[in-house]
Scaffold this active site. Structure first.
Site, PDB file in Angstrom:
ATOM      1  N   CYS A  70     -31.999  21.189 103.106  1.00 44.56           N
ATOM      2  CA  CYS A  70     -31.704  21.033 101.678  1.00 44.56           C
ATOM      3  C   CYS A  70     -32.116  22.260 100.875  1.00 44.56           C
ATOM      4  O   CYS A  70     -33.030  22.982 101.226  1.00 44.56           O
ATOM      5  CB  CYS A  70     -32.421  19.795 101.138  1.00 44.56           C
ATOM      6  SG  CYS A  70     -34.206  19.854 101.349  1.00 44.56           S
ATOM      7  N   ARG A 113     -39.636  27.420 101.296  1.00 45.10           N
ATOM      8  CA  ARG A 113     -40.806  26.711 101.800  1.00 45.10           C
ATOM      9  C   ARG A 113     -41.320  27.491 103.004  1.00 45.10           C
ATOM     10  O   ARG A 113     -40.990  27.172 104.139  1.00 45.10           O
ATOM     11  CB  ARG A 113     -40.449  25.282 102.211  1.00 45.10           C
ATOM     12  CG  ARG A 113     -39.976  24.410 101.073  1.00 45.10           C
ATOM     13  CD  ARG A 113     -39.769  22.995 101.568  1.00 45.10           C
ATOM     14  NE  ARG A 113     -39.123  22.168 100.568  1.00 45.10           N
ATOM     15  CZ  ARG A 113     -38.768  20.891 100.776  1.00 45.10           C
ATOM     16  NH1 ARG A 113     -38.987  20.343 101.931  1.00 45.10           N
ATOM     17  NH2 ARG A 113     -38.195  20.196  99.826  1.00 45.10           N
ATOM     18  N   PRO A 114     -42.105  28.536 102.787  1.00 46.61           N
ATOM     19  CA  PRO A 114     -42.538  29.378 103.904  1.00 46.61           C
ATOM     20  C   PRO A 114     -43.364  28.576 104.907  1.00 46.61           C
ATOM     21  O   PRO A 114     -44.075  27.642 104.548  1.00 46.61           O
ATOM     22  CB  PRO A 114     -43.387  30.460 103.221  1.00 46.61           C
ATOM     23  CG  PRO A 114     -43.789  29.872 101.915  1.00 46.61           C
ATOM     24  CD  PRO A 114     -42.656  28.984 101.498  1.00 46.61           C
ATOM     25  N   LYS A 153     -38.447   8.520 104.845  1.00 47.77           N
ATOM     26  CA  LYS A 153     -37.931   9.672 105.586  1.00 47.77           C
ATOM     27  C   LYS A 153     -39.051  10.650 105.921  1.00 47.77           C
ATOM     28  O   LYS A 153     -39.132  11.173 107.038  1.00 47.77           O
ATOM     29  CB  LYS A 153     -36.858  10.391 104.764  1.00 47.77           C
ATOM     30  CG  LYS A 153     -36.246  11.594 105.492  1.00 47.77           C
ATOM     31  CD  LYS A 153     -35.371  12.443 104.593  1.00 47.77           C
ATOM     32  CE  LYS A 153     -36.202  13.368 103.737  1.00 47.77           C
ATOM     33  NZ  LYS A 153     -35.415  14.429 103.081  1.00 47.77           N
TER      34      LYS A 153
END
Length: 246
Positions: free
Chosen positions: A116, A121-122, A22
């Site tokens: 998700c 997660r900048p 993925k």
């Protein structure tokens, strides 16, 4: 909430084929925007994130066909540069379309990604890398408006080896004039796979797998066929399960 029931107590054995990665197929799908002909990808996993990526490509004007684990993307008709908030929030990896959109169309209009729940997660590293290449990015609330009439190859020194920022920088650099050198690049195998795909369509990228990646921009790209690498996380999970079950 889904519930999974497991009845253990016995050894695991048998044979299976590991599906495509993925974390490799998503940036490769975005990279299809850089091709100047149809691209066929083999060993693509059947996942909701892949469906979301295909939806984005269709919105941008690509013709997409899917049969089993093979996907064909024809970007010839791609003229869009906007991705809806709903599509951006469908998966974390949607931000990976920013680099190739700037490389192809010179502009991109989108929102912050969703997906998700794995903590923050900048995307600051993504944006700073693209600004280094000459992109003008305006942040308004949760929206991003990005313009780059021309991108120019530069040295990009990442403050940490972010996989996504490395990929976005590579993809944007493919549309920049001159050479881009990415320092402190992430070294994951999926970045090597992205480089292999870009080379397959005619891009000049080298160094993936090391801390320095070099990209010579504005190549003459073409159609290609490519097989996505197997998912190492899935393979390790199956191996661990067999080992645990003796």
């Amino acid at each position: 909430m889904s519930v999974i029931y497991i009845r253990g107590g016995g050894p695991l054995e048998g044979e299976l084929a590991v599906h495509g990665a993925k974390n490799s197929v998503l940036p490769i799908l975005a990279a299809c925007l850089l091709a100047r002909g149809p691209v066929t990808l083999h060993n693509c996993p059947r996942l909701t994130d892949v469906d979301a990526a295909l939806g984005i490509l269709r919105r941008l004007g690509c013709r997409v066909e899917q049969e089993g684990h093979a996907i064909t993307v024809d970007p010839a008709g791609a003229s869009g540069c906007s991705i809806s908030e709903e599509q951006m929030r469908a998966m974390r990896s949607s931000i990976i379309f920013l680099g190739p959109l700037l490389a192809r169309a010179g502009e991109a209009h989108l929102t912050y990604p969703g997906g998700c729940e794995l903590g923050p997660r900048p995307i600051d590293l993504h944006l700073s890398a693209l600004r280094r290449l000459g992109a003008r990015i305006r942040e308004t609330g949760g929206s991003l408006s990005c313009e780059a009439g021309r991108l120019f190859g530069r040295e990009i020194a990442l403050s940490l080896p972010s996989v996504g920022a490395t990929e976005n920088a590579i993809l944007a650099a493919c549309g920049a004039e001159g050479e881009t050198v990415i320092v402190n690049a992430a070294r994951e195998p999926e970045i090597i796979d992205l480089q292999a795909f870009l080379q397959a369509i005619g891009c000049q990228v080298k160094g993936a797998g090391s801390s320095t990646v070099c990209v010579l921009g504005r190549p003459k790209t073409h159609d290609a066929a490519f097989t996505v690498m197997p998912d190492r996380i899935a393979a390790a999970t199956y191996l661990s399960a067999v080992a645990a079950a003796r």
